[in-house]
Write a protein that holds these residues in place. Structure first.
Motif, PDB file in Angstrom:
ATOM      1  N   THR C 223       0.824  -1.202   0.000  1.00  0.00           N
ATOM      2  CA  THR C 223       0.000   0.000   0.000  1.00  0.00           C
ATOM      3  C   THR C 223       0.865   1.262   0.000  1.00  0.00           C
ATOM      4  O   THR C 223       0.545   2.250  -0.676  1.00  0.00           O
ATOM      5  CB  THR C 223      -0.933  -0.004   1.226  1.00  0.00           C
ATOM      6  N   THR C 227       0.477   4.066  -2.810  1.00  0.00           N
ATOM      7  CA  THR C 227       0.135   5.429  -2.431  1.00  0.00           C
ATOM      8  C   THR C 227       1.192   6.422  -2.913  1.00  0.00           C
ATOM      9  O   THR C 227       0.868   7.494  -3.441  1.00  0.00           O
ATOM     10  CB  THR C 227      -0.005   5.517  -0.898  1.00  0.00           C
TER      11      THR C 227
ATOM     12  N   ALA D 226      -7.644   1.569   0.338  1.00  0.00           N
ATOM     13  CA  ALA D 226      -6.737   2.617   0.797  1.00  0.00           C
ATOM     14  C   ALA D 226      -6.734   3.791  -0.171  1.00  0.00           C
ATOM     15  O   ALA D 226      -6.766   4.969   0.229  1.00  0.00           O
ATOM     16  CB  ALA D 226      -5.322   2.055   0.954  1.00  0.00           C
ATOM     17  N   THR D 227      -6.706   3.509  -1.448  1.00  0.00           N
ATOM     18  CA  THR D 227      -6.670   4.566  -2.460  1.00  0.00           C
ATOM     19  C   THR D 227      -7.954   5.383  -2.445  1.00  0.00           C
ATOM     20  O   THR D 227      -7.920   6.620  -2.510  1.00  0.00           O
ATOM     21  CB  THR D 227      -6.464   3.941  -3.854  1.00  0.00           C
ATOM     22  N   ALA D 230      -7.954   7.586   0.577  1.00  0.00           N
ATOM     23  CA  ALA D 230      -6.971   8.662   0.480  1.00  0.00           C
ATOM     24  C   ALA D 230      -7.423   9.750  -0.488  1.00  0.00           C
ATOM     25  O   ALA D 230      -6.998  10.905  -0.397  1.00  0.00           O
ATOM     26  CB  ALA D 230      -5.619   8.093   0.036  1.00  0.00           C
ATOM     27  N   PRO D 235     -11.474  13.008   5.656  1.00  0.00           N
ATOM     28  CA  PRO D 235     -11.554  11.593   6.040  1.00  0.00           C
ATOM     29  C   PRO D 235     -13.005  11.191   6.262  1.00  0.00           C
ATOM     30  O   PRO D 235     -13.761  11.913   6.908  1.00  0.00           O
ATOM     31  CB  PRO D 235     -10.785  11.523   7.362  1.00  0.00           C
ATOM     32  N   THR D 239      -8.874   6.500  11.479  1.00  0.00           N
ATOM     33  CA  THR D 239      -7.808   5.602  11.048  1.00  0.00           C
ATOM     34  C   THR D 239      -8.074   4.180  11.503  1.00  0.00           C
ATOM     35  O   THR D 239      -7.905   3.229  10.739  1.00  0.00           O
ATOM     36  CB  THR D 239      -6.466   6.070  11.633  1.00  0.00           C
TER      37      THR D 239
END
Lengths: 325, 325, 325, 325, 325, 325
Positions: C223, C227, D226-227, D230, D235, D239
């Motif tokens: 990841t 990223t 995750a992408t 992000a 957000p 987390t």
């Protein structure tokens, strides 16, 4: 002899004991513990901390010592607080007082020698004679334990006893399976000869030699056979026959993961593998049955799973099916 | 030479070919199939049914023959319908035309000999010289394949090439791990010597010997070392040093289930195990990359999982990351 | 600094120590034990029983404390009976006094940076520069241990040291196997970057982060790469090239059961796997050789099987084969 | 449409068929075989030998072709001897005629969307909306098969159907186990999103992408999550919440050897694993029950062990226990 | 009787044969193949394609048929092109002509009955008599094969022969291990009784029953014992004695993964496990030695690894060690 | 009731406690330890050394005793130094004070009985009624724990609770997989009936019976079903139906190595296996979450890997995803 299974906290000790191990414990706080014992059992000393261990500076595994001290309790077991440790001369106590043994070996030799003498194949008998006709070999073979530590037949003479059991079982399987009974007998006699160079027992402590660790008794046995054959002025058997005998040694553990160099390729090698395993496992169960740790107070179910026997529970049944005792 | 990768149905064949195998197929309907080949590939004959197999009664593995016949199709592949098979004298075709080979071996010897000569430990060099200083050993060692069949380095000279690769890799790991580089090099040179007695290749057919099957190259190598050392009038190294070298041979497969007699116990033996495995696996991948079966028509993904490589897919990428070619 | 390997029963302690762990022990009788240590070793406190643990109510892992107390003996080891525990300000003792470290890291950076600078493939270098050209990354990378607990390279700087070892070994295997040496080097540099988010070490206590537990360093590393690449205004490499680099990270454990997401599919990924394993295992053996617990008093055979190394015995031989020292 | 399950030797063929595979067979005698099919089954062409394969030079996987030829028998099965092969324009036959499909997907969407809408935790719903609220995602998600080849749910729409099944089962286990039902539902919806980038199906041929091979759908799914997170300006969750969702994806295979990056660490992740496995295995059994190969002629016991189902026999019982039908 | 091992392409066939299997092959192109055979071997028919299979509509497994046809070649083996198939009345050919058998069973009964009669424990003998004193049981027990397909002792009478071998071996191990020899003998006699309900053989085709598939012979045997004991008006042994006998049946496969319900917990159960395994494995090796497929033309090394024997090579050596034949 | 989780060193004890175990420890120094407990936890006594154990000569597992003594510390835990031990009459303290229990069982019976009553297949309901319509069976079934020791549902009533969970989960999977929901429900109700003869709990101590050890609950359950069916004057279902129900019991562990006699062969048996496993594993996780040993002081990550759950770490997350509590 001190009976180590009957001592209690507060008892005074002043008996000859064998130094079974000198355990150097490193880590953050180094210390040394002596493991002392005789035929009746074993006991650990209280730890000697680094810098305060003068009393044991010269003590090493296999020594016979006289310990003066008191029994105390530690970690749920008993230990020995030693106030003095004195080395005794070797031989001042008989080895049979100090270590477990299978007892007189004559009956085992009688069976093996008769079986060997009855072999009709001359080259097979000739190879066996290289070992079993040699007095130095016989003296070591009749003393060697079957295992160095907790394994089956871990007694003086255990290897000889185990070898007889394997021959007895293997011959019967060979008869049933119409295999070459003489060849199976010969393989059974030779299969564990590598243990002679893999174990030490002379000082009363059963241990593995450096060679035993680095090569294992299987490979050592094969080399012993090859060397003995190579040392004869005339070949005592054909090349293929030598390979077949070597194959018994190399394959008797059955599977690679159990230490066999190769899997058994012949009917006779397979039979040897079964007989070896049957002798080992039944001896291990009989030893477990006799263990006061696994069967305290004549209990019928073992107090825990037996790790050495594939982690199973054991039962000592006394069902007699109406038989008159 | 006939190019076996370019024949088609209907082609007439009348070339010298090596008999790679004579497959007796039993079962309900016995028959015999010849596997014929040369350096360019292999082809099977049509089956010779029991009772109609006079033409091949005297044909055996390793013979050089001239086959007259026609190419036909069978089971989705090509086969050879032979009308006549004639045995040719040995040597009438050069071995290098008939089997795969690593090519000239001088560069391999140069590296090994220089490495050996640079060893500063006299007893280590002395042991190596028993083998690598012996011309008969060298002649066999430079021919022996690394494997008998489909394994890695299965070419004439493959064992020598593999040994060089292992020494090269092992020395680098030894430098990184601050191990005894000379000892590692010696272990690498000796680790596979048992293959000399485990394989045959002289007739152009790579095969396993009876001893290779019954004992395995690991145990044979250990015996070869023991025998060579025992044959010297004076010991060339200490007992412990001999054990350490024997341990390289016995432990280089790493785990018991992969054929090691014992697990590696020294840093140097562990390094040898890694280097051996790295040479073997990278060679196997390179051989897979070169296989027209796995990568037909310059495809990038293998046409199937590669069983010999832990059943995985392979990718031949040509990404150049912008590098000028 | 207090030398924890030389304390004895009865010693008075009043030194700064790091709180390595605060072990809450539940079960039928709850209690808390502090694990205290510095670079020389570690010692456990006597248990603080539930309801009598005011003295440690505010103590947490990673704190620097001054403990006043006495050394006593417990369970065959030493423990610390604390009479007072006082928290010291962070930084009042240098981290290098408190935890193991690989020492100065300049030489490691020099090797890595030179290797990186020599790469001729521009897109490969560009990807590496995203990480190794970034100062914040470098600061964390040069501190991060190779493992959080008992694993190999569990020292400050251990990850950097391990990465260098892997590059050194992998390049040599690449040369022998005629693989793409630059690609292998790049894969080696990137393979463990996920450890930066998987471990903590800043307080002197090596631990696994919540993310490290929930995702593992392999997935985290993949990841991180994705990223970083996605954050660039222009692609720094092609899609396939990005996949190849991600594949190094995802496959470097070699087998699924060891935590690889996929098996290595390229020659270069296979090489990285071998080099990673070789660095890890040889470091583990060297660490075992240096352990006073496994090799007390310069013994040659380890005092027990080494569980972390596949449960094997280890030998530290000093055979010199006649070499002049 | 040609019904491929009812053709016989000698039949003339002149129908549109999909090119399911172009198998380049290398080895000693290179050849190419076309695998052709439609929704009713598949048939292989006779081999095109190297050098005689002009007719198929431009044929590639996924093309729609019209084959003129005759059915013949080969290797105990039928094959197609093609005399002409002509490429047809894409789309000239509907995809649903050519490949298996789960049928209309509305009911699946209805269930998923209602379940999603009912979620009371706003940040959980927000994460799901990133995917399931996105039209492009939905279009691909409702087409993607559950597996590329022989696996369970290998049909157009199979992924969506499987996802619904997993949500249905997982919610019930969550209720029984008093777990967080909403969290489990969310994990179930997300667990296989990586398959969108791991499989291709657009051309009617179900295949694995290069990324699918090099990274696997588990790692790809984690990166997709995750992408997506992000890429949000703010957000959408904490987390730790993101980690928990990522953990569903990374752990849903349950064990490392089955491709999980980590073992399930939460009750909810464990539940997802069970539900995924239950959906997959029951679907595989239902597919086996429907297979005319495993259950020809309505037989009750499978004709052989089913390799994909742990090599077991299957029984289709029709016992009704007296129930009125 | 037609000798199926000596037929050739072109031979005309018009003999009685047993229908060993009617293989319905589904998949894309359904077809049916008959497997026909007699004591000398087996042969497959050419496939009957769906829609053209009237000739075999009424043929089912176990029928005796007269086939008229010609031998042809297919897939590298021979097959039978049938022009007519006519069902013959049952019993028109003797079963012993059609299937393999161990021959006269008197000697096996003699040994078992004498052993049983010599048992001194009355309740043990009483339990055995429930089975071995029952004529219906004896008739089935003396016919039942030891395995339905390719396993060891797959002959009429094979179970009885195997049982005798197990008793013979087990008693010898019991003597060596000082176990209860009578109890071991009883366990050996009972261990495989579940096979009577697990296999069928009456029609000449050895097969597994539905109950055999759904429960396995181990569980069936235990239930048979429980049922027989429960059916007695008075208990014939104590509850614990019944459990010990049931335990022999449930544990005789030794390990759970080999089908044991529990591991052997008593010395006697362990002995039975070894004896059972030794009889099975040595029989399998003897059967392999006798196989013309594995050892065509009296070859000494098997033509391939023997999958049923742990994938090993076998050697039939004729070394006589100088013994006069 | 004494709260064993809140005692401290020095506390005086004089409460009724259950004798959970009388551990005879053999080995070199025999001793006996009592394990005492009540619903709040357990504590060990100080060891009674052989020869000094008069105080406990008549104490046996399952007795209720009043111990007078003092709490001391030993091996990092607390122990009880008993000065007197007096046996109390059975029943003088309620069982629910002494052992863990699932609480009132009415709701579980309600669900099971309603499910059973709703079954439309008469022969299926009839078989269930043999057990669940029998009062003696119900009394034992509602008390029996799900496991004897540390396993899941190890509470009074645990088997009933577990059975309900399995029915609930299995029915949902059956609906999703279009399986026979009634048949699955019946299998779920019957799957663990063998535990009634495998465990004891009447005295407050959960233990395994001799039959449980020698046969296992799987085989016992199958025998119970067979016996119950055989005892009916008229068959309540067909032979095949009986086999299908027996198959549920014999296959519910899924794999042979987990104790299944056979692998699940039907869709319904596979579903039962999943539901059983899901109930067991989620219960085990919930029990781990509730353990003060694994999660002391409300920690989120478990204090160690959980051995019973495949050696994994557990996380108790409190993420609420913004949900209002």
């Amino acid at each position: 002899m001190l009976d180590l299974s009957r001592i209690s906290v507060g008892d005074d000790i002043h008996h000859p004991l064998l130094v079974l191990d000198v355990q150097q414990k490193g880590g953050d706080h180094p210390r040394t513990v002596l493991v002392l014992g005789n035929r009746s059992g074993r006991i650990e000393s209280a730890p000697f901390w680094a810098g305060r261990d003068e009393a044991i500076r010269d003590i090493s595994k296999g020594m016979l010592v006289q310990v003066v001290g008191t029994v105390s309790e530690f970690r749920g077991s008993l230990q020995l607080d030693a106030t003095s440790i004195r080395v005794l001369p070797k031989g001042s106590v008989d080895l049979s007082e100090l270590v477990p043994s299978v007892g007189p070996v004559d009956k085992y030799w009688k069976y093996l020698d008769e079986t060997r003498a009855a072999i009709t194949a001359p080259r097979l008998r000739a190879v066996l004679d290289l070992f079993f006709g040699d007095d130095a070999f016989r003296i070591r073979f009749e003393q060697c334990p079957g295992a160095p530590g907790n394994g089956h037949h871990a007694q003086l003479g255990g290897l000889l006893q185990h070898t007889c059991e394997v021959v007895l079982i293997a011959r019967q399987i060979a008869r049933v399976a119409r295999a070459d009974e003489e060849l199976v007998s010969a393989g059974a006699m030779l299969h564990d000869i590598g243990k002679l160079e893999s174990y030490t027992w002379e000082e009363g402590v059963f241990d593995t030699t450096l060679h035993g660790r680095l090569a294992g008794h299987v490979a050592i046995g094969a080399t012993m056979l090859a060397t003995a054959l190579a040392a004869q002025p005339e070949p005592v058997c054909t090349t293929e026959e030598a390979m077949l005998l070597e194959h018994f040694i190399l394959s008797h553990h059955g599977k690679l993961e159990f230490g066999a160099a190769v899997k058994p390729m012949t009917l006779e090698a397979e039979i040897l593998h079964f007989a070896d395993d049957a002798s080992a496992k039944t001896a291990a169960i009989n030893e477990a049955y006799a263990s006061s740790e696994l069967f305290p107070n004549d209990s019928r179910i073992s107090s825990k799973r037996v790790w050495q026997l594939d982690n199973r529970w054991l039962l000592r049944s006394e069902a007699d099916f109406g038989r008159e005792s």
